[in-house]
Design an enzyme around this catalytic site. Structure first.
Site, PDB file in Angstrom:
ATOM      1  N   THR A   7       0.964  -1.150   0.082  1.00 46.17           N
ATOM      2  CA  THR A   7      -0.022   0.038  -0.109  1.00 46.17           C
ATOM      3  C   THR A   7       1.028   1.082   0.020  1.00 46.17           C
ATOM      4  O   THR A   7       2.050   1.296   0.400  1.00 46.17           O
ATOM      5  CB  THR A   7      -1.013   0.100   1.284  1.00 46.17           C
ATOM      6  OG1 THR A   7      -1.792   1.235   1.229  1.00 46.17           O
ATOM      7  CG2 THR A   7      -0.109   0.038   2.437  1.00 46.17           C
ATOM      8  N   ASN A   9      -0.673   3.966   1.240  1.00 44.54           N
ATOM      9  CA  ASN A   9      -1.451   4.718   2.089  1.00 44.54           C
ATOM     10  C   ASN A   9      -0.959   4.731   3.308  1.00 44.54           C
ATOM     11  O   ASN A   9      -0.956   3.516   4.252  1.00 44.54           O
ATOM     12  CB  ASN A   9      -3.157   4.319   2.103  1.00 44.54           C
ATOM     13  CG  ASN A   9      -3.851   5.077   2.837  1.00 44.54           C
ATOM     14  OD1 ASN A   9      -3.684   5.739   3.935  1.00 44.54           O
ATOM     15  ND2 ASN A   9      -5.087   5.264   2.568  1.00 44.54           N
ATOM     16  N   LYS A  12      -3.278   3.558   6.505  1.00 45.89           N
ATOM     17  CA  LYS A  12      -3.596   2.070   6.401  1.00 45.89           C
ATOM     18  C   LYS A  12      -2.384   1.419   6.879  1.00 45.89           C
ATOM     19  O   LYS A  12      -2.430   0.436   7.888  1.00 45.89           O
ATOM     20  CB  LYS A  12      -3.886   1.561   5.069  1.00 45.89           C
ATOM     21  CG  LYS A  12      -5.405   1.860   4.442  1.00 45.89           C
ATOM     22  CD  LYS A  12      -5.376   1.362   3.098  1.00 45.89           C
ATOM     23  CE  LYS A  12      -6.895   1.736   2.742  1.00 45.89           C
ATOM     24  NZ  LYS A  12      -7.154   1.188   1.326  1.00 45.89           N
ATOM     25  N   ASP A  69      -7.531  -5.650   0.868  1.00 46.40           N
ATOM     26  CA  ASP A  69      -8.417  -4.754   0.099  1.00 46.40           C
ATOM     27  C   ASP A  69      -9.967  -4.870   1.010  1.00 46.40           C
ATOM     28  O   ASP A  69     -10.173  -5.654   1.757  1.00 46.40           O
ATOM     29  CB  ASP A  69      -8.927  -5.277  -1.292  1.00 46.40           C
ATOM     30  CG  ASP A  69      -9.171  -4.285  -2.201  1.00 46.40           C
ATOM     31  OD1 ASP A  69      -8.669  -3.145  -2.221  1.00 46.40           O
ATOM     32  OD2 ASP A  69     -10.116  -4.572  -2.902  1.00 46.40           O
ATOM     33  N   SER A  70     -10.620  -3.904   0.799  1.00 45.93           N
ATOM     34  CA  SER A  70     -12.004  -3.701   1.443  1.00 45.93           C
ATOM     35  C   SER A  70     -13.065  -3.503   0.370  1.00 45.93           C
ATOM     36  O   SER A  70     -12.860  -3.152  -0.822  1.00 45.93           O
ATOM     37  CB  SER A  70     -11.931  -2.468   2.234  1.00 45.93           C
ATOM     38  OG  SER A  70     -11.138  -2.631   3.240  1.00 45.93           O
TER      39      SER A  70
END
Length: 419
Positions: A7, A9, A12, A69-70
Protein backbone atom coordinates in the site's frame (compact mmCIF):
# COMPACT_ATOMS: atom_id res chain seq x y z
CA UNK A 1 10.26 -10.36 10.45
CA UNK A 2 10.06 -7.51 7.94
CA UNK A 3 6.78 -7.62 6.05
CA UNK A 4 6.05 -5.37 3.08
CA UNK A 5 2.48 -4.04 3.10
CA UNK A 6 1.43 -3.48 -0.51
CA UNK A 7 0.00 0.00 0.00
CA UNK A 8 1.00 3.61 -0.52
CA UNK A 9 -1.55 4.75 2.08
CA UNK A 10 0.29 5.77 5.30
CA UNK A 11 -2.95 5.70 7.31
CA UNK A 12 -3.54 2.05 6.40
CA UNK A 13 0.11 1.27 7.20
CA UNK A 14 -0.28 2.77 10.66
CA UNK A 15 -3.59 1.00 11.22
CA UNK A 16 -2.20 -2.46 10.45
CA UNK A 17 0.93 -1.79 12.52
CA UNK A 18 -1.28 -1.04 15.53
CA UNK A 19 -3.23 -4.27 15.02
CA UNK A 20 -0.01 -6.31 15.00
CA UNK A 21 1.71 -4.59 17.90
CA UNK A 22 3.55 -7.16 20.01
CA UNK A 23 3.86 -9.68 17.17
CA UNK A 24 7.26 -10.27 15.51
CA UNK A 25 6.55 -8.16 12.43
CA UNK A 26 8.12 -4.93 11.25
CA UNK A 27 5.68 -3.45 8.72
CA UNK A 28 6.74 -1.12 5.92
CA UNK A 29 4.83 0.17 2.91
CA UNK A 30 5.65 0.58 -0.76
CA UNK A 31 7.32 3.97 -0.39
CA UNK A 32 10.83 3.45 -1.73
CA UNK A 33 9.78 0.46 -3.84
CA UNK A 34 9.04 1.90 -7.29
CA UNK A 35 9.71 -1.52 -8.82
CA UNK A 36 6.28 -2.69 -7.61
CA UNK A 37 3.83 -2.01 -10.45
CA UNK A 38 0.36 -0.54 -10.16
CA UNK A 39 -2.19 -3.35 -10.10
CA UNK A 40 -5.42 -3.52 -12.03
CA UNK A 41 -7.73 -4.35 -9.14
CA UNK A 42 -10.12 -6.36 -11.23
CA UNK A 43 -11.10 -8.93 -8.61
CA UNK A 44 -14.74 -9.66 -7.85
CA UNK A 45 -14.32 -9.33 -4.09
CA UNK A 46 -11.80 -7.93 -1.56
CA UNK A 47 -9.87 -11.18 -1.27
CA UNK A 48 -9.30 -11.49 -5.02
CA UNK A 49 -7.96 -7.94 -5.12
CA UNK A 50 -5.72 -8.58 -2.10
CA UNK A 51 -4.29 -11.63 -3.88
CA UNK A 52 -3.64 -9.64 -7.06
CA UNK A 53 -1.75 -6.96 -5.12
CA UNK A 54 0.19 -9.45 -3.00
CA UNK A 55 1.29 -11.49 -6.03
CA UNK A 56 2.48 -8.38 -7.88
CA UNK A 57 4.46 -7.11 -4.87
CA UNK A 58 6.00 -10.50 -4.12
CA UNK A 59 7.00 -11.02 -7.75
CA UNK A 60 8.69 -7.62 -7.85
CA UNK A 61 10.39 -7.80 -4.46
CA UNK A 62 10.91 -11.50 -3.75
CA UNK A 63 10.17 -10.80 -0.09
CA UNK A 64 7.32 -11.63 2.32
CA UNK A 65 4.37 -9.35 1.58
CA UNK A 66 0.87 -8.64 2.81
CA UNK A 67 -1.92 -7.02 0.86
CA UNK A 68 -5.45 -6.12 1.86
CA UNK A 69 -8.55 -4.79 0.21
CA UNK A 70 -11.99 -3.70 1.33
CA UNK A 71 -15.46 -3.72 -0.13
CA UNK A 72 -18.37 -1.53 0.93
CA UNK A 73 -21.81 -3.14 1.03
CA UNK A 74 -24.96 -1.09 1.66
CA UNK A 75 -28.25 -2.66 2.78
CA UNK A 76 -31.08 -1.97 0.40
CA UNK A 77 -29.01 -1.39 -2.71
CA UNK A 78 -29.35 -3.76 -5.64
CA UNK A 79 -26.35 -5.92 -6.53
CA UNK A 80 -25.75 -3.78 -9.61
CA UNK A 81 -25.45 -0.62 -7.48
CA UNK A 82 -23.34 -2.07 -4.66
CA UNK A 83 -19.94 -0.31 -4.43
CA UNK A 84 -18.23 -3.58 -3.42
CA UNK A 85 -14.53 -3.39 -4.19
CA UNK A 86 -15.02 -0.29 -6.36
CA UNK A 87 -15.42 2.06 -3.43
CA UNK A 88 -13.29 4.79 -4.96
CA UNK A 89 -13.89 4.03 -8.66
CA UNK A 90 -17.22 5.12 -10.08
CA UNK A 91 -18.14 5.21 -13.75
CA UNK A 92 -14.62 4.13 -14.68
CA UNK A 93 -13.03 7.09 -12.89
CA UNK A 94 -11.05 7.22 -9.62
CA UNK A 95 -12.63 9.65 -7.17
CA UNK A 96 -10.81 12.09 -4.93
CA UNK A 97 -11.62 12.16 -1.20
CA UNK A 98 -14.04 15.07 -1.69
CA UNK A 99 -15.70 13.37 -4.65
CA UNK A 100 -16.13 10.16 -2.63
CA UNK A 101 -17.84 12.04 0.18
CA UNK A 102 -20.20 13.78 -2.27
CA UNK A 103 -21.01 10.54 -4.10
CA UNK A 104 -21.83 8.46 -1.02
CA UNK A 105 -23.67 11.31 0.68
CA UNK A 106 -25.86 11.32 -2.41
CA UNK A 107 -26.56 7.60 -2.09
CA UNK A 108 -27.49 8.03 1.57
CA UNK A 109 -29.76 10.95 0.71
CA UNK A 110 -31.53 8.88 -1.94
CA UNK A 111 -32.24 6.26 0.77
CA UNK A 112 -33.86 8.66 3.22
CA UNK A 113 -30.77 10.25 4.71
CA UNK A 114 -29.06 7.15 6.04
CA UNK A 115 -28.47 3.49 5.20
CA UNK A 116 -26.95 0.60 7.11
CA UNK A 117 -23.60 -0.42 5.65
CA UNK A 118 -20.55 -2.54 6.45
CA UNK A 119 -17.08 -3.24 5.09
CA UNK A 120 -15.81 -6.67 4.16
CA UNK A 121 -12.04 -7.10 4.20
CA UNK A 122 -9.72 -9.57 2.46
CA UNK A 123 -6.10 -10.20 3.45
CA UNK A 124 -3.41 -12.12 1.61
CA UNK A 125 0.07 -12.90 2.95
CA UNK A 126 2.73 -14.44 0.69
CA UNK A 127 5.76 -15.70 2.58
CA UNK A 128 7.62 -17.51 -0.20
CA UNK A 129 7.15 -19.64 -3.31
CA UNK A 130 3.80 -21.41 -3.10
CA UNK A 131 3.24 -20.18 0.46
CA UNK A 132 0.12 -18.02 0.57
CA UNK A 133 -2.24 -17.52 3.52
CA UNK A 134 -5.59 -15.74 3.02
CA UNK A 135 -8.79 -14.79 4.81
CA UNK A 136 -12.01 -12.90 4.20
CA UNK A 137 -13.70 -14.00 7.42
CA UNK A 138 -16.58 -11.95 8.76
CA UNK A 139 -14.57 -11.36 11.94
CA UNK A 140 -12.11 -9.09 10.15
CA UNK A 141 -14.89 -7.00 8.61
CA UNK A 142 -16.34 -3.88 10.15
CA UNK A 143 -19.26 -3.45 12.47
CA UNK A 144 -22.48 -2.38 10.76
CA UNK A 145 -22.75 1.43 10.71
CA UNK A 146 -24.97 4.16 9.32
CA UNK A 147 -23.89 5.84 6.10
CA UNK A 148 -25.44 9.32 6.29
CA UNK A 149 -25.99 12.18 3.87
CA UNK A 150 -24.52 15.00 6.03
CA UNK A 151 -20.72 14.81 6.33
CA UNK A 152 -18.75 15.51 9.46
CA UNK A 153 -16.68 18.70 9.07
CA UNK A 154 -13.43 16.81 9.68
CA UNK A 155 -11.99 14.39 7.13
CA UNK A 156 -9.39 11.84 8.24
CA UNK A 157 -6.67 11.42 5.65
CA UNK A 158 -6.82 7.97 4.11
CA UNK A 159 -10.32 7.26 5.45
CA UNK A 160 -12.61 9.86 3.82
CA UNK A 161 -15.84 7.90 4.29
CA UNK A 162 -15.43 8.00 8.08
CA UNK A 163 -16.87 11.51 7.78
CA UNK A 164 -20.15 9.93 6.57
CA UNK A 165 -20.05 6.97 8.99
CA UNK A 166 -22.08 6.98 12.20
CA UNK A 167 -21.72 4.47 15.03
CA UNK A 168 -25.07 2.70 15.48
CA UNK A 169 -24.82 2.31 19.26
CA UNK A 170 -23.80 5.86 20.16
CA UNK A 171 -25.21 7.80 17.23
CA UNK A 172 -21.88 9.59 16.90
CA UNK A 173 -19.79 10.09 13.79
CA UNK A 174 -16.80 7.79 13.53
CA UNK A 175 -14.60 10.89 13.59
CA UNK A 176 -15.93 11.61 17.10
CA UNK A 177 -15.80 8.05 18.41
CA UNK A 178 -12.46 6.68 19.69
CA UNK A 179 -11.79 3.34 18.03
CA UNK A 180 -11.42 1.74 21.45
CA UNK A 181 -15.18 1.94 22.11
CA UNK A 182 -16.15 0.30 18.81
CA UNK A 183 -17.98 -2.81 20.05
CA UNK A 184 -16.51 -4.87 17.19
CA UNK A 185 -12.98 -3.55 17.57
CA UNK A 186 -11.72 -6.11 20.10
CA UNK A 187 -13.11 -8.98 18.05
CA UNK A 188 -11.60 -7.58 14.85
CA UNK A 189 -8.19 -7.00 16.44
CA UNK A 190 -8.16 -10.55 17.77
CA UNK A 191 -9.12 -11.90 14.35
CA UNK A 192 -6.29 -9.99 12.67
CA UNK A 193 -3.75 -11.23 15.21
CA UNK A 194 -5.03 -14.81 14.95
CA UNK A 195 -4.69 -14.66 11.18
CA UNK A 196 -1.10 -13.42 11.30
CA UNK A 197 -0.19 -15.99 13.97
CA UNK A 198 -1.60 -18.64 11.62
CA UNK A 199 0.55 -17.21 8.85
CA UNK A 200 3.58 -17.56 11.13
CA UNK A 201 2.68 -21.15 11.91
CA UNK A 202 2.28 -21.86 8.21
CA UNK A 203 5.66 -20.30 7.55
CA UNK A 204 7.28 -22.40 10.24
CA UNK A 205 5.77 -25.59 8.87
CA UNK A 206 6.69 -24.76 5.27
CA UNK A 207 10.27 -23.89 6.14
CA UNK A 208 10.56 -26.99 8.29
CA UNK A 209 9.49 -29.58 5.72
CA UNK A 210 11.96 -28.91 2.92
CA UNK A 211 14.90 -27.73 5.01
CA UNK A 212 14.53 -30.56 7.51
CA UNK A 213 14.64 -33.13 4.71
CA UNK A 214 17.85 -31.53 3.49
CA UNK A 215 19.38 -31.53 6.97
CA UNK A 216 18.35 -35.15 7.47
CA UNK A 217 20.06 -36.11 4.22
CA UNK A 218 23.42 -34.82 5.39
CA UNK A 219 23.25 -35.27 9.16
CA UNK A 220 21.31 -38.50 9.78
CA UNK A 221 24.42 -40.54 10.60
CA UNK A 222 25.93 -37.97 12.99
CA UNK A 223 26.60 -39.09 16.57
CA UNK A 224 28.61 -36.06 17.69
CA UNK A 225 25.70 -33.89 18.84
CA UNK A 226 25.24 -32.22 15.45
CA UNK A 227 22.42 -34.42 14.18
CA UNK A 228 19.01 -33.35 12.90
CA UNK A 229 17.68 -33.14 16.46
CA UNK A 230 20.28 -30.45 17.14
CA UNK A 231 19.06 -28.57 14.06
CA UNK A 232 15.48 -28.80 15.32
CA UNK A 233 16.39 -27.51 18.76
CA UNK A 234 18.31 -24.60 17.26
CA UNK A 235 15.33 -23.83 15.02
CA UNK A 236 12.85 -23.82 17.90
CA UNK A 237 15.12 -21.64 20.04
CA UNK A 238 15.82 -19.31 17.11
CA UNK A 239 12.10 -18.71 16.61
CA UNK A 240 11.71 -18.01 20.32
CA UNK A 241 14.46 -15.39 20.12
CA UNK A 242 13.26 -13.99 16.79
CA UNK A 243 9.80 -13.25 18.18
CA UNK A 244 11.52 -10.60 20.33
CA UNK A 245 13.52 -9.28 17.36
CA UNK A 246 11.03 -7.78 14.86
CA UNK A 247 13.79 -6.87 12.40
CA UNK A 248 14.76 -10.53 12.03
CA UNK A 249 13.24 -12.18 8.94
CA UNK A 250 11.65 -15.44 10.07
CA UNK A 251 12.14 -17.06 6.67
CA UNK A 252 15.88 -16.45 6.85
CA UNK A 253 16.05 -17.41 10.52
CA UNK A 254 14.21 -20.70 9.97
CA UNK A 255 16.29 -21.75 6.98
CA UNK A 256 19.62 -20.75 8.51
CA UNK A 257 18.83 -22.48 11.80
CA UNK A 258 17.93 -25.80 10.20
CA UNK A 259 20.69 -25.78 7.58
CA UNK A 260 23.50 -24.25 9.65
CA UNK A 261 25.55 -27.44 10.10
CA UNK A 262 25.19 -29.21 6.75
CA UNK A 263 28.37 -27.54 5.41
CA UNK A 264 30.34 -27.53 8.67
CA UNK A 265 33.90 -28.56 7.82
CA UNK A 266 34.43 -30.47 11.05
CA UNK A 267 31.48 -32.69 10.11
CA UNK A 268 31.94 -32.93 6.35
CA UNK A 269 35.65 -33.64 6.64
CA UNK A 270 36.60 -30.76 4.35
CA UNK A 271 37.89 -28.62 7.19
CA UNK A 272 36.29 -25.58 5.53
CA UNK A 273 34.84 -22.88 7.79
CA UNK A 274 31.94 -20.72 6.69
CA UNK A 275 31.26 -22.91 3.65
CA UNK A 276 27.66 -22.77 2.40
CA UNK A 277 27.85 -24.84 -0.79
CA UNK A 278 25.16 -27.36 0.17
CA UNK A 279 22.87 -24.77 1.72
CA UNK A 280 23.07 -22.52 -1.34
CA UNK A 281 22.36 -25.44 -3.67
CA UNK A 282 19.27 -26.38 -1.64
CA UNK A 283 17.96 -22.81 -1.67
CA UNK A 284 18.47 -22.54 -5.41
CA UNK A 285 16.72 -25.85 -6.05
CA UNK A 286 13.78 -24.74 -3.87
CA UNK A 287 13.39 -21.52 -5.85
CA UNK A 288 14.23 -19.02 -3.12
CA UNK A 289 15.15 -15.51 -4.33
CA UNK A 290 18.85 -14.68 -4.51
CA UNK A 291 18.38 -12.10 -1.76
CA UNK A 292 16.99 -14.73 0.60
CA UNK A 293 19.73 -17.23 -0.25
CA UNK A 294 22.42 -14.61 0.37
CA UNK A 295 20.90 -13.65 3.72
CA UNK A 296 20.61 -17.30 4.84
CA UNK A 297 24.18 -18.09 3.85
CA UNK A 298 25.50 -14.93 5.52
CA UNK A 299 23.80 -15.98 8.76
CA UNK A 300 25.21 -19.51 8.52
CA UNK A 301 28.72 -18.19 7.90
CA UNK A 302 28.78 -16.38 11.27
CA UNK A 303 27.35 -19.16 13.45
CA UNK A 304 30.49 -21.05 14.47
CA UNK A 305 32.47 -20.42 17.62
CA UNK A 306 36.13 -20.00 16.71
CA UNK A 307 38.02 -19.89 20.00
CA UNK A 308 38.20 -18.06 23.29
CA UNK A 309 40.34 -15.29 21.85
CA UNK A 310 38.49 -14.91 18.55
CA UNK A 311 35.61 -12.49 18.05
CA UNK A 312 32.63 -13.74 16.05
CA UNK A 313 30.69 -10.67 14.88
CA UNK A 314 27.43 -11.01 12.99
CA UNK A 315 26.29 -9.02 9.98
CA UNK A 316 22.50 -9.16 10.35
CA UNK A 317 19.68 -9.58 12.88
CA UNK A 318 19.16 -13.10 11.52
CA UNK A 319 22.83 -13.92 12.08
CA UNK A 320 22.54 -12.74 15.69
CA UNK A 321 19.44 -14.84 16.33
CA UNK A 322 20.82 -18.06 14.82
CA UNK A 323 24.24 -17.67 16.43
CA UNK A 324 22.62 -17.26 19.85
CA UNK A 325 20.29 -20.23 19.28
CA UNK A 326 23.17 -22.48 18.24
CA UNK A 327 25.25 -21.46 21.24
CA UNK A 328 22.37 -21.96 23.62
CA UNK A 329 22.34 -25.60 22.51
CA UNK A 330 25.93 -25.78 23.78
CA UNK A 331 24.79 -24.72 27.26
CA UNK A 332 22.77 -26.41 29.99
CA UNK A 333 22.05 -30.12 30.22
CA UNK A 334 21.94 -30.53 26.44
CA UNK A 335 25.24 -28.72 26.07
CA UNK A 336 26.94 -31.02 28.58
CA UNK A 337 25.57 -34.12 26.83
CA UNK A 338 26.68 -32.88 23.41
CA UNK A 339 30.16 -32.09 24.68
CA UNK A 340 30.73 -35.66 25.80
CA UNK A 341 29.13 -37.05 22.64
CA UNK A 342 31.45 -34.99 20.46
CA UNK A 343 34.49 -35.89 22.54
CA UNK A 344 33.64 -39.57 22.28
CA UNK A 345 33.45 -39.47 18.48
CA UNK A 346 36.86 -37.78 18.39
CA UNK A 347 38.55 -40.15 20.84
CA UNK A 348 38.99 -37.48 23.49
CA UNK A 349 39.37 -38.23 27.19
CA UNK A 350 36.54 -37.27 29.52
CA UNK A 351 38.95 -35.45 31.85
CA UNK A 352 42.71 -34.92 32.12
CA UNK A 353 43.49 -33.63 35.63
CA UNK A 354 46.40 -31.23 35.72
CA UNK A 355 46.24 -30.27 32.05
CA UNK A 356 45.37 -26.63 31.46
CA UNK A 357 42.60 -25.62 29.05
CA UNK A 358 43.71 -23.71 25.96
CA UNK A 359 43.09 -20.00 25.38
CA UNK A 360 43.07 -20.42 21.55
CA UNK A 361 44.00 -17.08 20.07
CA UNK A 362 43.11 -18.10 16.53
CA UNK A 363 40.50 -20.13 14.68
CA UNK A 364 43.15 -22.58 13.44
CA UNK A 365 44.45 -23.13 16.96
CA UNK A 366 40.96 -23.78 18.31
CA UNK A 367 40.01 -26.34 15.67
CA UNK A 368 43.35 -28.12 16.00
CA UNK A 369 42.91 -28.58 19.77
CA UNK A 370 42.40 -32.09 21.15
CA UNK A 371 41.95 -31.52 24.87
CA UNK A 372 39.51 -33.42 27.07
CA UNK A 373 35.77 -32.89 27.10
CA UNK A 374 35.99 -31.17 30.48
CA UNK A 375 38.54 -28.78 28.96
CA UNK A 376 35.89 -27.85 26.41
CA UNK A 377 33.70 -26.51 29.19
CA UNK A 378 36.40 -23.93 30.03
CA UNK A 379 37.41 -23.29 26.42
CA UNK A 380 33.90 -22.61 25.14
CA UNK A 381 30.82 -23.48 27.16
CA UNK A 382 31.48 -21.24 30.16
CA UNK A 383 32.43 -18.33 27.91
CA UNK A 384 29.57 -18.09 25.46
CA UNK A 385 26.89 -16.94 27.90
CA UNK A 386 28.57 -13.52 27.99
CA UNK A 387 28.84 -13.42 24.20
CA UNK A 388 25.16 -13.63 23.31
CA UNK A 389 24.08 -11.12 20.68
CA UNK A 390 20.44 -10.57 21.71
CA UNK A 391 18.65 -9.70 24.97
CA UNK A 392 16.52 -12.85 24.66
CA UNK A 393 19.63 -14.95 24.11
CA UNK A 394 21.28 -13.52 27.20
CA UNK A 395 18.19 -14.18 29.30
CA UNK A 396 18.01 -17.81 28.16
CA UNK A 397 21.75 -18.33 28.65
CA UNK A 398 21.72 -17.33 32.33
CA UNK A 399 20.03 -20.42 33.71
CA UNK A 400 21.87 -22.78 31.38
CA UNK A 401 25.23 -21.28 32.36
CA UNK A 402 24.40 -21.70 36.04
CA UNK A 403 23.54 -25.35 35.42
CA UNK A 404 26.96 -25.94 33.83
CA UNK A 405 28.73 -24.37 36.79
CA UNK A 406 26.86 -26.63 39.20
CA UNK A 407 27.44 -29.65 36.94
CA UNK A 408 31.20 -29.03 36.89
CA UNK A 409 31.30 -28.57 40.65
CA UNK A 410 29.53 -31.91 41.10
CA UNK A 411 31.61 -33.66 38.41
CA UNK A 412 34.94 -32.61 39.90
CA UNK A 413 33.82 -33.51 43.42
CA UNK A 414 32.79 -36.98 42.28
CA UNK A 415 36.05 -37.34 40.29
CA UNK A 416 38.00 -36.73 43.48
CA UNK A 417 35.77 -39.10 45.48
CA UNK A 418 34.38 -36.28 47.61
CA UNK A 419 30.77 -37.18 46.88
Amino acid sequence: MKLIYATHNPAKLTWLGERLKGLPFAIEGLAGHPEVPEVDESGQDPLENAQLKARAAHKALGRPVVAADSGLYIDGLSDARQPGVHIRRVGGRRLSDDEMIAHYAGIAKSMGGRATARYRNGICVILGPGRMVTTMADEIGSAPFYLVDVPHPAVEEGFPLDSLSVDIDSGKYYNDVPMRIDRFQERRNRAYRDFFCRALAGLAEAQLIGALACAQKYMQADASGHDVHHAMRVWRTALRIAYAEPEADLVVVSLAAILHDIDDGKLTGTGLRGDTTRARAFLKDEGYPQETADAVCAAIATVSYKGAGVETPVSSPEGAVVQDADRLDALGAIGAARTFAYGGTRGRAIHEPGAAPGAHGSEAEYFAASGSSIHHFYEKLLLIGDRMQTPAGRALAKGRHEFLEEYLRRFLAEWEGEL
